[in-house]
Design a protein around this motif. Structure first.
Motif, PDB file in Angstrom:
ATOM      1  N   ALA A   1       1.053  -7.945   1.423  1.00 13.31           N
ATOM      2  CA  ALA A   1       1.719  -9.065   0.748  1.00 13.31           C
ATOM      3  C   ALA A   1       2.986  -9.485   1.490  1.00 13.31           C
ATOM      4  CB  ALA A   1       2.053  -8.685  -0.694  1.00 13.31           C
ATOM      5  N   GLN A   2       3.778  -8.506   1.923  1.00 10.77           N
ATOM      6  CA  GLN A   2       5.024  -8.813   2.631  1.00 10.77           C
ATOM      7  C   GLN A   2       4.728  -9.512   3.957  1.00 10.77           C
ATOM      8  OE1 GLN A   2       8.449  -8.156   1.574  1.00 10.77           O
ATOM      9  NE2 GLN A   2       8.551  -9.735   3.165  1.00 10.77           N
TER      10      GLN A   2
ATOM     11  N   ALA B   1       0.945   0.621  -2.437  1.00 11.84           N
ATOM     12  CA  ALA B   1       1.858   0.525  -1.290  1.00 11.84           C
ATOM     13  C   ALA B   1       1.196  -0.205  -0.131  1.00 11.84           C
ATOM     14  CB  ALA B   1       2.296   1.921  -0.854  1.00 11.84           C
ATOM     15  N   GLU B   2      -0.096   0.063   0.096  1.00 11.76           N
ATOM     16  CA  GLU B   2      -0.792  -0.662   1.154  1.00 11.76           C
ATOM     17  C   GLU B   2      -0.871  -2.152   0.824  1.00 11.76           C
ATOM     18  OE1 GLU B   2      -4.717   0.325   3.520  1.00 11.76           O
ATOM     19  OE2 GLU B   2      -5.146  -1.033   1.856  1.00 11.76           O
TER      20      GLU B   2
ATOM     21  N   LEU C   1       0.811   0.488   7.538  1.00 11.77           N
ATOM     22  CA  LEU C   1      -0.580   0.314   7.943  1.00 11.77           C
ATOM     23  C   LEU C   1      -1.185  -0.912   7.265  1.00 11.77           C
ATOM     24  CD1 LEU C   1      -1.844   4.018   7.824  1.00 11.77           C
ATOM     25  CD2 LEU C   1      -1.290   2.665   9.855  1.00 11.77           C
ATOM     26  N   GLY C   2      -0.837  -1.134   6.001  1.00  7.88           N
ATOM     27  CA  GLY C   2      -1.314  -2.319   5.296  1.00  7.88           C
ATOM     28  C   GLY C   2      -0.759  -3.597   5.890  1.00  7.88           C
ATOM     29  N   ARG C   3       0.445  -3.534   6.377  1.00  2.59           N
ATOM     30  CA  ARG C   3       1.079  -4.714   6.962  1.00  2.59           C
ATOM     31  C   ARG C   3       0.310  -5.235   8.168  1.00  2.59           C
ATOM     32  NH1 ARG C   3       4.730  -5.684  11.026  1.00  2.59           N
ATOM     33  NH2 ARG C   3       6.138  -7.439  10.689  1.00  2.59           N
TER      34      ARG C   3
ATOM     35  N   ALA D   1       0.971  -5.069  -7.495  1.00  3.69           N
ATOM     36  CA  ALA D   1       0.687  -5.168  -6.067  1.00  3.69           C
ATOM     37  C   ALA D   1      -0.623  -5.898  -5.812  1.00  3.69           C
ATOM     38  CB  ALA D   1       0.649  -3.776  -5.440  1.00  3.69           C
ATOM     39  N   THR D   2      -1.598  -5.711  -6.698  1.00  7.04           N
ATOM     40  CA  THR D   2      -2.859  -6.449  -6.575  1.00  7.04           C
ATOM     41  C   THR D   2      -2.610  -7.941  -6.727  1.00  7.04           C
ATOM     42  OG1 THR D   2      -4.176  -4.592  -7.418  1.00  7.04           O
ATOM     43  CG2 THR D   2      -5.153  -6.781  -7.572  1.00  7.04           C
ATOM     44  N   ARG D   3      -1.827  -8.315  -7.730  1.00  2.00           N
ATOM     45  CA  ARG D   3      -1.493  -9.730  -7.929  1.00  2.00           C
ATOM     46  C   ARG D   3      -0.724 -10.280  -6.727  1.00  2.00           C
ATOM     47  NH1 ARG D   3       0.815  -9.566 -14.168  1.00  2.00           N
ATOM     48  NH2 ARG D   3      -1.165  -9.045 -15.216  1.00  2.00           N
ATOM     49  N   ALA D   4       0.256  -9.496  -6.255  1.00  2.00           N
ATOM     50  CA  ALA D   4       1.101  -9.968  -5.160  1.00  2.00           C
ATOM     51  C   ALA D   4       0.301 -10.145  -3.871  1.00  2.00           C
ATOM     52  CB  ALA D   4       2.257  -8.996  -4.935  1.00  2.00           C
TER      53      ALA D   4
END
Length: 324
Positions: free
Chosen positions: A200-201, A194-195, A64-66, A265-268
């Motif tokens: 990021a990806q 995870a989101e 969903l984040g993607r 994950a926040t940084r990424a």
């Protein structure tokens, strides 16, 4: 513990990738997620769930984040649902697991406890998912309480993240039913991470693809050393965040693992959005391109949590800083 996704989790990811392929940023796939039974995943069968794991739910949240999905999955299932699942009275949980009702988590509202009732009197300015919630799961002091959303005054904000609004929620002497004792729920941090990883990806994938196809001076810009270095560093940041997220969702009771995943994950996600915009050049700044929406989501997600969660993240940040 195995960090890699299982075969079933990979199948779930593939199914979701196809299901979400044509989703526009901010569009809600909620009805489809309910139909597929994905709202039941992280909850026990006794509470109307599918006896899945936080790691299973993380697959859904990451996908969903993607695509920058809108809708209440993160607010209702990952946040409010995860907190309510720790309560002694979970009678409100089956309606959330089935998707019949939608919840939002309200943390830190001023309250006075009177036996089995919390008297809520105050406001919280940044509540995720309040605009679509039927019920609020409230954390106040040492108590978890449940109250109908209709009992509160809800004012949506024009937030930085155009795909997912925040709201001000105000209670004026509202009585809420106490359902349990509040305690830290690291799974909430892990699922937000995870989101962020999914976003990021996606930014990394967009940057790599553009660098392969965009030509300057008669050659793809990805062949230039400066672009190679940017993308290589970004790949390292995303993979480091991925390892931390997989570790955290595999150990959902470990607060330090969850906070570490959240920090990385926040940084990424923030770095990936910034760097992808730079790689794209002028087009990366245009209103029509999705990258500015990823940047907005990254900045907004970084501000989601309470001082208690900030403390956990601070512990993780200090531990990371001590690494060689």
């Amino acid at each position: 513990m195995t960090l890699e996704p299982t075969g079933e989790q990979q199948d779930l990811r593939d199914t979701l990738r196809k299901f979400l392929a044509d989703l526009a940023p901010g569009e809600s796939p909620w009805a489809g997620l309910v139909e597929l039974g994905l709202t039941e995943i992280p909850f026990a069968s006794a509470d109307g769930g599918a006896d899945g794991t936080v790691k299973d739910a993380a697959v859904v949240v990451e996908e969903l984040g993607r695509v920058l999905a809108g809708g209440p999955y993160l607010a209702s299932i990952a946040l409010a649902g995860s907190v309510l699942a720790t309560a002694s009275d979970r009678s409100a949980l089956p309606a959330l697991a089935s998707g019949e009702r939608v919840a939002a988590l309200v943390s830190g509202v001023p309250a006075v406890r009177d036996g089995a009732v919390l008297r809520l009197d105050g406001a919280i300015d940044t509540v995720l998912g309040a605009d679509t919630a039927d019920v609020f799961v409230v954390v106040a002091g040492s108590a978890i309480a449940v109250v109908d959303a209709a009992a509160a005054e809800i004012t949506p904000w024009d937030s930085l993240d155009l795909t997912r609004p925040l709201s001000r929620v105000r209670f004026a002497g509202v009585a809420a039913e106490v359902v349990g004792q509040a305690r830290p729920v690291p799974a909430t941090l892990a699922l937000v991470a995870a989101e962020q990883l999914g976003s990021a990806q996606r930014c990394l994938d967009l940057a790599v693809e553009y660098a392969r196809t965009r030509e300057q001076f008669g050659r793809p810009i990805g062949s230039f050393q400066a672009i190679k270095h940017r993308l290589a560093d970004l790949h390292v940041a995303v993979e480091l965040a991925r390892s931390a997220v997989l570790d955290a969702v595999g150990r959902p009771e470990d607060a330090v693992a969850a906070a570490t995943a959240r920090v990385l994950a926040t940084r990424a996600s923030t770095t990936a959005a910034e760097e992808a915009i730079q790689v794209h050049g002028g087009i990366g700044f245009t209103w029509e391109h999705e990258l500015h929406r990823h940047f907005r989501r990254a900045v907004a997600n970084a501000q989601l949590f309470t001082p208690v969660d900030d403390l956990l993240e601070s512990v993780a940040a200090h531990r990371l800083a001590a690494l060689p």
